[in-house]
Design an enzyme around this catalytic site. Structure first.
Site, PDB file in Angstrom:
ATOM      1  N   CYS A   1       0.823  -1.205   0.000  1.00  0.00           N
ATOM      2  CA  CYS A   1       0.000   0.000   0.000  1.00  0.00           C
ATOM      3  C   CYS A   1       0.863   1.263   0.000  1.00  0.00           C
ATOM      4  O   CYS A   1       1.878   1.339   0.683  1.00  0.00           O
ATOM      5  CB  CYS A   1      -0.871   0.045   1.254  1.00  0.00           C
ATOM      6  SG  CYS A   1      -2.046  -1.297   1.322  1.00  0.00           S
TER       7      CYS A   1
ATOM      8  N   ARG B   1       5.687   0.125  -6.016  1.00  0.00           N
ATOM      9  CA  ARG B   1       5.625  -0.649  -4.776  1.00  0.00           C
ATOM     10  C   ARG B   1       4.783  -1.906  -4.935  1.00  0.00           C
ATOM     11  O   ARG B   1       4.874  -2.824  -4.117  1.00  0.00           O
ATOM     12  CB  ARG B   1       5.023   0.211  -3.651  1.00  0.00           C
ATOM     13  CG  ARG B   1       5.867   1.413  -3.295  1.00  0.00           C
ATOM     14  CD  ARG B   1       5.086   2.417  -2.496  1.00  0.00           C
ATOM     15  NE  ARG B   1       4.722   1.935  -1.184  1.00  0.00           N
ATOM     16  CZ  ARG B   1       5.435   2.143  -0.079  1.00  0.00           C
ATOM     17  NH1 ARG B   1       6.550   2.820  -0.140  1.00  0.00           N
ATOM     18  NH2 ARG B   1       5.018   1.693   1.073  1.00  0.00           N
TER      19      ARG B   1
ATOM     20  N   TRP C   1      -2.647  -2.792  -1.753  1.00  0.00           N
ATOM     21  CA  TRP C   1      -2.156  -4.144  -1.957  1.00  0.00           C
ATOM     22  C   TRP C   1      -2.955  -4.996  -0.981  1.00  0.00           C
ATOM     23  O   TRP C   1      -2.808  -4.874   0.234  1.00  0.00           O
ATOM     24  CB  TRP C   1      -0.652  -4.191  -1.638  1.00  0.00           C
ATOM     25  CG  TRP C   1       0.021  -5.485  -1.920  1.00  0.00           C
ATOM     26  CD1 TRP C   1       0.482  -5.927  -3.122  1.00  0.00           C
ATOM     27  CD2 TRP C   1       0.349  -6.505  -0.964  1.00  0.00           C
ATOM     28  NE1 TRP C   1       1.067  -7.162  -2.976  1.00  0.00           N
ATOM     29  CE2 TRP C   1       1.005  -7.543  -1.668  1.00  0.00           C
ATOM     30  CE3 TRP C   1       0.147  -6.657   0.414  1.00  0.00           C
ATOM     31  CZ2 TRP C   1       1.460  -8.696  -1.047  1.00  0.00           C
ATOM     32  CZ3 TRP C   1       0.602  -7.809   1.029  1.00  0.00           C
ATOM     33  CH2 TRP C   1       1.245  -8.809   0.304  1.00  0.00           C
TER      34      TRP C   1
ATOM     35  N   ASN D   1      -1.958   2.087   5.586  1.00  0.00           N
ATOM     36  CA  ASN D   1      -0.974   1.073   5.201  1.00  0.00           C
ATOM     37  C   ASN D   1      -0.654   0.261   6.443  1.00  0.00           C
ATOM     38  O   ASN D   1      -0.179   0.810   7.436  1.00  0.00           O
ATOM     39  CB  ASN D   1       0.299   1.760   4.669  1.00  0.00           C
ATOM     40  CG  ASN D   1       1.375   0.770   4.272  1.00  0.00           C
ATOM     41  OD1 ASN D   1       1.141  -0.438   4.267  1.00  0.00           O
ATOM     42  ND2 ASN D   1       2.547   1.271   3.937  1.00  0.00           N
ATOM     43  N   GLY D   2      -0.927  -1.044   6.392  1.00  0.00           N
ATOM     44  CA  GLY D   2      -0.655  -1.884   7.548  1.00  0.00           C
ATOM     45  C   GLY D   2      -1.794  -2.849   7.769  1.00  0.00           C
ATOM     46  O   GLY D   2      -2.636  -3.056   6.892  1.00  0.00           O
TER      47      GLY D   2
ATOM     48  N   GLU E   1      18.333 -17.536  -6.234  1.00  0.00           N
ATOM     49  CA  GLU E   1      17.961 -16.209  -6.728  1.00  0.00           C
ATOM     50  C   GLU E   1      17.490 -16.292  -8.186  1.00  0.00           C
ATOM     51  O   GLU E   1      16.524 -15.628  -8.572  1.00  0.00           O
ATOM     52  CB  GLU E   1      19.147 -15.251  -6.561  1.00  0.00           C
ATOM     53  CG  GLU E   1      18.945 -13.841  -7.080  1.00  0.00           C
ATOM     54  CD  GLU E   1      17.739 -13.096  -6.478  1.00  0.00           C
ATOM     55  OE1 GLU E   1      17.174 -13.549  -5.488  1.00  0.00           O
ATOM     56  OE2 GLU E   1      17.370 -12.057  -7.050  1.00  0.00           O
TER      57      GLU E   1
ATOM     58  N   LYS F   1      13.794 -15.156  -9.394  1.00  0.00           N
ATOM     59  CA  LYS F   1      13.545 -14.169 -10.468  1.00  0.00           C
ATOM     60  C   LYS F   1      12.555 -14.745 -11.473  1.00  0.00           C
ATOM     61  O   LYS F   1      11.626 -14.064 -11.901  1.00  0.00           O
ATOM     62  CB  LYS F   1      14.842 -13.797 -11.206  1.00  0.00           C
ATOM     63  CG  LYS F   1      15.790 -12.894 -10.491  1.00  0.00           C
ATOM     64  CD  LYS F   1      15.334 -11.468 -10.339  1.00  0.00           C
ATOM     65  CE  LYS F   1      14.557 -11.256  -9.096  1.00  0.00           C
ATOM     66  NZ  LYS F   1      15.114 -11.076  -7.829  1.00  0.00           N
TER      67      LYS F   1
ATOM     68  N   GLU G   1       9.012 -14.960  -9.953  1.00  0.00           N
ATOM     69  CA  GLU G   1       8.428 -13.638  -9.677  1.00  0.00           C
ATOM     70  C   GLU G   1       7.832 -13.000 -10.926  1.00  0.00           C
ATOM     71  O   GLU G   1       6.743 -12.444 -10.878  1.00  0.00           O
ATOM     72  CB  GLU G   1       9.516 -12.682  -9.145  1.00  0.00           C
ATOM     73  CG  GLU G   1       9.824 -12.841  -7.676  1.00  0.00           C
ATOM     74  CD  GLU G   1      10.904 -11.862  -7.218  1.00  0.00           C
ATOM     75  OE1 GLU G   1      10.735 -11.243  -6.170  1.00  0.00           O
ATOM     76  OE2 GLU G   1      11.947 -11.735  -7.901  1.00  0.00           O
TER      77      GLU G   1
ATOM     78  N   HIS H   1      18.294 -37.018  -4.157  1.00  0.00           N
ATOM     79  CA  HIS H   1      17.477 -37.314  -2.975  1.00  0.00           C
ATOM     80  C   HIS H   1      16.032 -36.888  -3.162  1.00  0.00           C
ATOM     81  O   HIS H   1      15.319 -36.667  -2.179  1.00  0.00           O
ATOM     82  CB  HIS H   1      18.084 -36.650  -1.738  1.00  0.00           C
ATOM     83  CG  HIS H   1      19.453 -37.154  -1.414  1.00  0.00           C
ATOM     84  ND1 HIS H   1      19.709 -38.463  -1.100  1.00  0.00           N
ATOM     85  CD2 HIS H   1      20.661 -36.527  -1.394  1.00  0.00           C
ATOM     86  CE1 HIS H   1      21.005 -38.628  -0.881  1.00  0.00           C
ATOM     87  NE2 HIS H   1      21.604 -37.459  -1.060  1.00  0.00           N
TER      88      HIS H   1
ATOM     89  N   LYS I   1       6.981  -4.152  -3.738  1.00  0.00           N
ATOM     90  CA  LYS I   1       8.403  -3.812  -3.658  1.00  0.00           C
ATOM     91  C   LYS I   1       8.846  -3.609  -2.217  1.00  0.00           C
ATOM     92  O   LYS I   1       9.956  -3.939  -1.842  1.00  0.00           O
ATOM     93  CB  LYS I   1       8.625  -2.519  -4.449  1.00  0.00           C
ATOM     94  CG  LYS I   1      10.053  -2.077  -4.554  1.00  0.00           C
ATOM     95  CD  LYS I   1      10.770  -2.885  -5.589  1.00  0.00           C
ATOM     96  CE  LYS I   1      12.252  -2.596  -5.641  1.00  0.00           C
ATOM     97  NZ  LYS I   1      12.967  -3.705  -6.284  1.00  0.00           N
TER      98      LYS I   1
HETATM   99  C1  G6P Z   1       9.586  -8.048  -1.401  1.00  0.00           C
HETATM  100  C2  G6P Z   1      10.196  -7.726  -2.752  1.00  0.00           C
HETATM  101  C3  G6P Z   1      11.458  -8.548  -2.958  1.00  0.00           C
HETATM  102  C4  G6P Z   1      12.418  -8.328  -1.804  1.00  0.00           C
HETATM  103  C5  G6P Z   1      11.755  -8.629  -0.450  1.00  0.00           C
HETATM  104  C6  G6P Z   1      12.622  -8.160   0.693  1.00  0.00           C
HETATM  105  O1  G6P Z   1       9.051  -9.327  -1.399  1.00  0.00           O
HETATM  106  O2  G6P Z   1       9.286  -7.985  -3.790  1.00  0.00           O
HETATM  107  O3  G6P Z   1      12.084  -8.166  -4.171  1.00  0.00           O
HETATM  108  O4  G6P Z   1      13.523  -9.151  -1.978  1.00  0.00           O
HETATM  109  O5  G6P Z   1      10.524  -7.920  -0.340  1.00  0.00           O
HETATM  110  O6  G6P Z   1      12.693  -6.773   0.614  1.00  0.00           O
HETATM  111  P1  G6P Z   1      13.846  -5.891   1.199  1.00  0.00           P
HETATM  112  O7  G6P Z   1      13.436  -4.483   0.882  1.00  0.00           O
HETATM  113  O8  G6P Z   1      13.895  -6.131   2.660  1.00  0.00           O
HETATM  114  O9  G6P Z   1      15.099  -6.280   0.510  1.00  0.00           O
END
Ligand code: G6P
Length: 609
Positions: free
Chosen positions: A2, A27, A75, A100-101, A482, A486, A489, A505, A604
């Site tokens: 949010c 965001r 969100w 927001n929260g 990672e 990616k 996501e 395994h 974000k």
């Molecule tokens: C969200 C974002 C990710 C990020 C994670 C942790 O899920 O979409 O890209 O890695 O938060 O965020 P931070 O700001 O703590 O790195």
């Protein structure tokens, strides 16, 4: 997550609020809305599911005008994305709020307010805030007191902004749990979830503290702290370099940010190097003395930042420093055993992740030596609340899927590892080779980004399937994690990462000609082992895609796609191998026609638990 923006201006505020919402889009959100106290002193509101553009379109058909207003990107947490659930929420046409929260005691409050005759239209937790403020406004002298009284009844995270028809010249906002910044400019006074939203209209910013309540009028503001005392908070000027630039000819922000990585690495590295050598004083004036006492590290982070932490563990252990790494949301609720001399290290691109912030706040009195944060946002909560902040210099990252912030974190963590590895002032024997590799890294990354890696064919193969496996050994395991993150996501393909040695395994059962298996293959002590795992996949008809150091590639025989990455020095291999995996995910998402920069359901900056 949010996003809040609001303000009081001598002129019409609607376009400023909509522009701010566009700036908050990165965001992640699913619906948007705006409410203003209109020129007749009434609350007027528009809300739309989907993009801010849909809300803007609605406003061009049916405009709003007012000098005081609030707006929001939502969100979803409580209640699906729907117009009724979009903010602002209103009470009896006299109070509007954006939030927001998560209000954790909303169910009890809802019952209480319903019994008093308040009518609930949405499925959200936020609507209780609107009704609480409206109820308190009947009892209090003014909106600020009403907001203050409402805050007393709320539990959880509830940063919010409120406007009321009874006070058509002001806005009151409270910070609890997620950030809120006050921006002062020629066009009025504003609040927002982050500075980016306000850059066109404000140059001076005040970052509110937890529990603060701010009252804005067109040309002034007052802040009361959690105890109700009038307080002064330091203001800072934001440099113009923090402005969010455009895509600069790239099709997506994510692609632009991938291509920025050579410069980001160079800039970040420069922060702590002097004449090409590490100067620990640049981390903090007391860093040398503090680090001499460090006996181990606990690294806490989420998502991509967690993967950076996992890479750092291999680095720290290779330099003789014990290290434990954990996802913040798990770490927080576990009984931790903290040995003397343990450094708490948090990693976060946003600096506001609720899950990561909580363990830092709870660390006091638990026996940590000190806290260090590796963070990309100056003035963020993690930066302000940690003993030492290592600022990565990636610049604003707009793509929700983190790329340049991740590589910048790795650079910072490599430097932290080297600084911690110095004992009694003695430089670790590995330091010189590490720094050499790091200094050469920007140029290697530039070369890699300029070369044709032949990813189009691989992306199109991946885009036709629903699954992929990413395998790596040792320090390449978090790189594989990672890479898988990616891909899932932004392309919504189910991707799992495994340590290559673990393949037999369980996950080997998944391997057939429809399962792409992506390997990372550096020239290191595990090369022969990883090659054996590759053979195991190929023997079962699996489709392999191998990202390999040139020297490692030479030892590969047989079928499968091989992408050569040049000769990659071991200390920087996790960074170099990350780039092609980012590009692979990006191109696959593009082939699939996915919303690369704003993937569905993701945010974000995740400011709720
Ligand atoms: C969200 C974002 C990710 C990020 C994670 C942790 O899920 O979409 O890209 O890695 O938060 O965020 P931070 O700001 O703590 O790195």
């Amino acid at each position: 997550m949010c996003g809040i923006i609001g303000g009081v201006s001598p002129s019409d505020i609607t376009s400023t609020l909509i522009d701010g919402l566009h700036r908050l889009e990165y965001r992640g959100y699913d619906s948007a809305g705006i409410a203003v106290v209109d020129l007749h002193g009434r609350l007027a509101r528009r809300r739309a599911v989907g993009k801010v553009a849909a809300l803007a379109g609605m406003l061009s058909d049916d405009p709003l005008h007012g000098r005081v207003g609030i707006a929001h990107t939502r969100w979803a947490t409580h209640g699906r994305p729907h117009t009724d659930n979009a903010h602002p929420h209103m009470s009896r046409d006299s109070v509007a709020v954006v939030h927001n929260g998560i209000v954790e005691n909303y169910a009890a409050l809802r019952d209480e307010l319903t019994a008093e005759g308040y009518c609930f239209i949405s499925e959200t937790d936020t609507e209780v805030i609107a009704h609480l403020v409206e109820r308190q406004l009947r009892r209090a002298n003014n909106l600020r007191e009403a907001v203050g009284a409402a805050v007393q009844r709320l539990e959880g995270a509830f940063t919010f902004a409120a406007v009321a028809v009874s006070e058509p010249d002001r806005l009151v906002a409270a910070r609890q749990g997620s950030p809120l910044v006050v921006g002062i400019g020629d066009a009025g006074c504003f609040v927002a979830s982050d500075t980016y939203a306000l850059l066109p209209v404000a140059r001076r910013f005040i970052y509110l503290e937890e529990g603060d309540v701010v009252e804005l009028t067109g040309n002034s503001f007052r802040i009361h702290d959690a105890g109700g005392r009038l307080v002064e908070r330091a203001a800072s000027e934001v440099q113009s370099s923090l402005s969010v630039s455009d895509k600069e000819g790239f099709r997506h922000y994510m692609l632009k940010e991938i291509h920025e990585q050579p410069d980001v690495v160079a800039r970040t590295l420069d922060t702590w190097l002097e004449g090409g050598h590490l100067n620990p004083d640049r981390l903090a004036p007391h860093a040398r003395a503090l680090f001499a006492q460090v006996r181990g590290a606990h690294i806490i982070a989420c998502g991509t930042s967690y993967h950076a932490g996992l890479v750092a563990r291999y680095w720290l252990e290779s330099l003789g420093i014990p290290c434990h790494v954990e996802v913040a949301s798990e770490y927080r609720y576990r009984k931790q055993v903290i040995m003397p001399g343990t450094l708490l290290v948090t990693i976060s691109q946003s600096g506001e992740t609720a899950d990561t912030l909580a363990p830092l706040r709870e660390a006091a009195g638990k026996g940590y030596l000190a806290s260090v944060t590796v963070c990309n946002v100056p003035n963020s909560s993690l930066v302000r609340e940690s003993d030492i902040a290592m600022l990565t210099r990636a610049g604003p990252e707009i793509g929700v899927a983190s790329t340049k912030a991740f590589t910048a974190q790795l650079v910072a963590l490599a430097i932290l590892a080297l600084a911690l590895a110095r004992r009694d002032g003695d430089i670790h024997p590995a330091e010189s080779a590490w720094l050499h590799a790091l200094r050469d890294l920007p140029e290697s990354l530039r070369t890699l980004l300029r070369s044709d890696l032949g990813l189009d064919a691989l992306s199109s193969t991946l885009s036709r399937g629903n699954h992929a496996l990413f395998l790596g050994r040792g320090i390449q395991y978090p790189v594989a994690m990672e890479g898988a993150l990616k891909l899932k996501e932004i392309s919504y393909i189910h991707a799992e990462a495994y340590p290559a040695g673990e393949l037999k395994h369980g996950p080997l059962a998944l391997v057939d000609d429809a399962m792409p298996v992506i390997f990372t293959l550096p020239q290191d002590h595990l090369l022969a082992k990883t090659c054996s795992n590759l053979k195991e996949v190929q023997a079962r008809g699996g489709r392999t895609m191998v990202f390999a150091d040139d020297r490692a590639a030479a030892s590969l025989q047989g079928n499968g796609d091989v992408v050569r990455l040049g000769v990659v020095p071991e200390p920087v291999a996790p960074i170099v191998f990350t780039l092609p995996l980012q590009l692979l995910a990006y191109h696959t998402a593009v082939v699939k026609g996915a919303d690369v920069d704003q993937p569905r359901n993701l945010a974000k900056s995740v400011t709720v638990e």
